[in-house]
Design a protein around this motif. Structure first.
Motif, PDB file in Angstrom:
ATOM      1  N   ASP A  57      -8.556 -10.278  19.024  1.00  0.00           N
ATOM      2  CA  ASP A  57      -7.735 -11.467  18.804  1.00  0.00           C
ATOM      3  C   ASP A  57      -6.689 -11.232  17.714  1.00  0.00           C
ATOM      4  N   ALA A  58      -6.905 -10.223  16.883  1.00  0.00           N
ATOM      5  CA  ALA A  58      -5.969  -9.936  15.798  1.00  0.00           C
ATOM      6  C   ALA A  58      -6.083  -8.464  15.432  1.00  0.00           C
ATOM      7  N   ALA A  59      -4.994  -7.924  14.896  1.00  0.00           N
ATOM      8  CA  ALA A  59      -4.977  -6.548  14.404  1.00  0.00           C
ATOM      9  C   ALA A  59      -4.404  -6.557  12.994  1.00  0.00           C
ATOM     10  N   VAL A  60      -5.161  -5.988  12.057  1.00  0.00           N
ATOM     11  CA  VAL A  60      -4.687  -5.819  10.684  1.00  0.00           C
ATOM     12  C   VAL A  60      -4.263  -4.361  10.543  1.00  0.00           C
ATOM     13  N   VAL A  61      -2.956  -4.136  10.473  1.00  0.00           N
ATOM     14  CA  VAL A  61      -2.411  -2.787  10.347  1.00  0.00           C
ATOM     15  C   VAL A  61      -2.218  -2.490   8.871  1.00  0.00           C
ATOM     16  N   LEU A  62      -2.963  -1.505   8.358  1.00  0.00           N
ATOM     17  CA  LEU A  62      -2.859  -1.166   6.945  1.00  0.00           C
ATOM     18  C   LEU A  62      -1.702  -0.204   6.697  1.00  0.00           C
ATOM     19  N   VAL A  63      -1.046  -0.391   5.569  1.00  0.00           N
ATOM     20  CA  VAL A  63       0.064   0.459   5.143  1.00  0.00           C
ATOM     21  C   VAL A  63      -0.259   0.941   3.736  1.00  0.00           C
ATOM     22  N   ASP A  64      -0.344   2.245   3.553  1.00  0.00           N
ATOM     23  CA  ASP A  64      -0.674   2.836   2.261  1.00  0.00           C
ATOM     24  C   ASP A  64       0.591   2.959   1.425  1.00  0.00           C
ATOM     25  N   ALA A  65       0.681   2.170   0.363  1.00  0.00           N
ATOM     26  CA  ALA A  65       1.885   2.179  -0.466  1.00  0.00           C
ATOM     27  C   ALA A  65       2.103   3.506  -1.162  1.00  0.00           C
ATOM     28  N   THR A  66       1.031   4.263  -1.406  1.00  0.00           N
ATOM     29  CA  THR A  66       1.162   5.527  -2.131  1.00  0.00           C
ATOM     30  C   THR A  66       1.734   6.642  -1.260  1.00  0.00           C
ATOM     31  N   PHE A  84       0.247  -7.204   8.791  1.00  0.00           N
ATOM     32  CA  PHE A  84       0.398  -5.983   8.005  1.00  0.00           C
ATOM     33  C   PHE A  84      -0.211  -6.224   6.627  1.00  0.00           C
ATOM     34  N   ALA A  85      -1.102  -5.314   6.213  1.00  0.00           N
ATOM     35  CA  ALA A  85      -1.708  -5.383   4.888  1.00  0.00           C
ATOM     36  C   ALA A  85      -1.259  -4.157   4.104  1.00  0.00           C
ATOM     37  N   VAL A  86      -0.438  -4.363   3.080  1.00  0.00           N
ATOM     38  CA  VAL A  86       0.067  -3.265   2.261  1.00  0.00           C
ATOM     39  C   VAL A  86      -0.980  -2.969   1.202  1.00  0.00           C
ATOM     40  N   ASN A  87      -1.624  -1.806   1.324  1.00  0.00           N
ATOM     41  CA  ASN A  87      -2.787  -1.458   0.513  1.00  0.00           C
ATOM     42  C   ASN A  87      -2.420  -0.489  -0.613  1.00  0.00           C
ATOM     43  N   LYS A  88      -3.350  -0.349  -1.563  1.00  0.00           N
ATOM     44  CA  LYS A  88      -3.264   0.582  -2.703  1.00  0.00           C
ATOM     45  C   LYS A  88      -2.091   0.266  -3.630  1.00  0.00           C
ATOM     46  N   LEU A  89      -1.717  -0.986  -3.714  1.00  0.00           N
ATOM     47  CA  LEU A  89      -0.640  -1.373  -4.632  1.00  0.00           C
ATOM     48  C   LEU A  89      -1.088  -1.293  -6.089  1.00  0.00           C
ATOM     49  N   ASP A  90      -2.393  -1.172  -6.302  1.00  0.00           N
ATOM     50  CA  ASP A  90      -2.876  -0.979  -7.670  1.00  0.00           C
ATOM     51  C   ASP A  90      -2.557   0.418  -8.190  1.00  0.00           C
ATOM     52  N   ALA A  91      -2.185   1.333  -7.290  1.00  0.00           N
ATOM     53  CA  ALA A  91      -1.966   2.730  -7.668  1.00  0.00           C
ATOM     54  C   ALA A  91      -0.492   3.105  -7.764  1.00  0.00           C
ATOM     55  N   VAL A  92       0.423   2.130  -7.666  1.00  0.00           N
ATOM     56  CA  VAL A  92       1.853   2.417  -7.793  1.00  0.00           C
ATOM     57  C   VAL A  92       2.369   1.781  -9.083  1.00  0.00           C
ATOM     58  N   PRO A  93       3.392   2.371  -9.713  1.00  0.00           N
ATOM     59  CA  PRO A  93       3.851   1.882 -11.026  1.00  0.00           C
ATOM     60  C   PRO A  93       4.342   0.448 -11.026  1.00  0.00           C
ATOM     61  N   ASP A  94       5.244   0.099 -10.108  1.00  0.00           N
ATOM     62  CA  ASP A  94       5.814  -1.251 -10.057  1.00  0.00           C
ATOM     63  C   ASP A  94       5.403  -1.879  -8.731  1.00  0.00           C
TER      64      ASP A  94
END
Length: 437
Positions: free
Chosen positions: A122-131, A163-173
């Protein structure tokens, strides 16, 4: 042709909400590229929603901290290699709704598993690795698997794409990175004709904005990922379409089937429409006609059935019907011997024209020959390119000639009647997911 004709048409989500049920269990998958954090995200959802027992959590400890990915990566090969190979299904519930999660693999060689999982989601969560992205570039280049999985979800008519943008804790800004990645995703979605429900910033490892919202993080003021999932709609059963049922099992008369008055019972799941006693049906491929005398449920009680229900039909006359045949509303599904289709090619060997495969439609097997390969979709540019073959994991447009007619409909109109599977006649490997155009 335009660059988006291979993509299934998608309506504006706001205009189709009334067609869905937002109270039923939501079946969704996580997908995307390798090591984007799909398994970790599911582990975080399970842990933070208190759906994991203490002994389970203790069993995935690594270096004094839980390795959340191990909650879904259960195969020995997955734990050894640190990758997801097969689709892992997990179940959990919140106070608002129940969920069925599919953790789809990100490697290209396991794209067939992702397609299998997405076909009923019923839904797709596509992850995007910010790093993994160059957020300083003028035009951010999304990963090929991110684009491919989003396109496949659209082709398979998954109702909601997130779309879920992941690993934003690991990028500077984090705020700037999220804004630029969101712009790139929006541009890709517009170019491909994708209807995106939301673009959400998260950190699956830290748990930021997954279950509990993180106020004003990344200049994002929307709901957390879980809160968003709780409000997503579930695809309604296609009860308004003409009746269609693929026969899965033929039950011979016995002492236990006295209710059927000595007649055979044809069991299957209603693929479309509804059925009730007194209704006329046509048999494919035989072409005979009959009238439904009884509709039995799973406990052999008489009544009626609708799309999604498993029923047994007793007809008013004895006909030569076997597993793989279809019972259809008369005149509603004209059979076809040649079809044009979009295919997601899943075999390790490339697809070439004039090859013959087994085609599975419902429970019916027929021989199918690929008479023409029209185009291959370039997942990077979304352009349709001339092609003489389709490489593994390619998406293309082909023409199939069938040995026997099938009652197919465009996949955009019917998920059940518009989908086929191609199987290699020699190796018996699943070769392609076929979506009728």
């Amino acid at each position: 042709m335009t660059t988006t004709t291979l993509i299934a048409s998608r309506a504006d989500p706001a205009s189709v909400t009334s067609q869905f049920d937002s109270e039923s269990a939501l079946r969704f998958i996580t997908c995307g590229s390798v090591d984007d954090g799909k398994s970790t995200l599911i582990g975080r959802l399970l842990v933070d929603s208190r759906s994991v027992l203490q002994d389970q959590l203790a069993g995935v400890q690594r270096g004094g901290a839980p390795d959340l990915a191990l909650l879904t990566d259960g195969l020995a090969a997955e734990r050894e290699q640190g990758i997801t190979i097969d689709v892992a299904w997990r179940y959990f519930a919140t106070a608002r709704r129940k969920f069925i999660i599919g953790d789809a693999p990100g490697h290209e060689q396991y794209t067939r598993n992702m397609v299998t999982a997405a076909s009923g989601a019923d839904a797709a969560v596509v992850l995007v690795d910010a790093t993994k992205l160059d957020v300083a570039a003028a035009d951010i280049a999304l990963l090929a698997q991110t684009r491919r999985h989003a396109l496949l979800a659209a082709l398979l008519r998954v109702p909601s794409l997130v779309f879920a943008v992941n690993k934003l804790d690991a990028v500077p800004d984090a705020a700037s990175a999220f804004a630029r990645i969101r712009a790139a995703l929006q541009a890709f979605a517009q170019e491909a004709g994708l209807a995106v429900r939301a673009i959400v910033p998260i950190s699956a490892l830290q748990g930021w904005n997954v279950v509990e919202p993180r106020a004003d993080w990344c200049d994002y003021r929307g709901p957390s990922l879980l809160a968003l999932l709780e409000d997503l709609p579930v695809a309604a059963a296609p009860v308004d379409e003409p009746f269609a049922l693929p026969v899965q099992w033929v039950e011979k008369p016995s002492a236990q089937t006295e209710i059927a008055q000595g007649r055979r019972v044809f069991w299957g799941r209603v693929a479309a429409g509804a059925v009730a006693p007194g209704q006329a049906v046509t048999v494919l491929p035989g072409g005979q006609s009959a009238t439904v005398m009884q509709v039995l449920d799973h406990v052999r009680q008489g009544g009626s059935g609708r799309a999604g229900a498993s029923v047994g039909l007793v007809l008013d006359r004895e006909l030569d019907i076997s597993r793989g045949d279809w019972l259809l509303a008369p005149g509603a599904h004209p059979p076809a011997r040649e079809i044009e289709a979009t295919v997601a090619w899943l075999d390790d060997e490339p697809l070439t024209a004039q090859r013959v495969y087994w085609a599975l439609h419902g429970h019916r097997w027929v021989k199918a020959r690929v008479t023409h390969i029209a185009h291959r979709l370039n997942v990077d540019t979304l352009a349709e390119e001339e092609a003489s073959e389709l490489a593994p994991n390619a998406i293309g447009h082909v023409t199939l000639a069938l040995q026997e007619p099938l009652a197919v409909r465009p996949y955009t109109a019917s998920r059940a009647l518009g989908a086929l599977v191609l199987v290699d006649t020699a190796t018996h490997r699943t070769a392609a997911a076929v979506l009728v155009r």
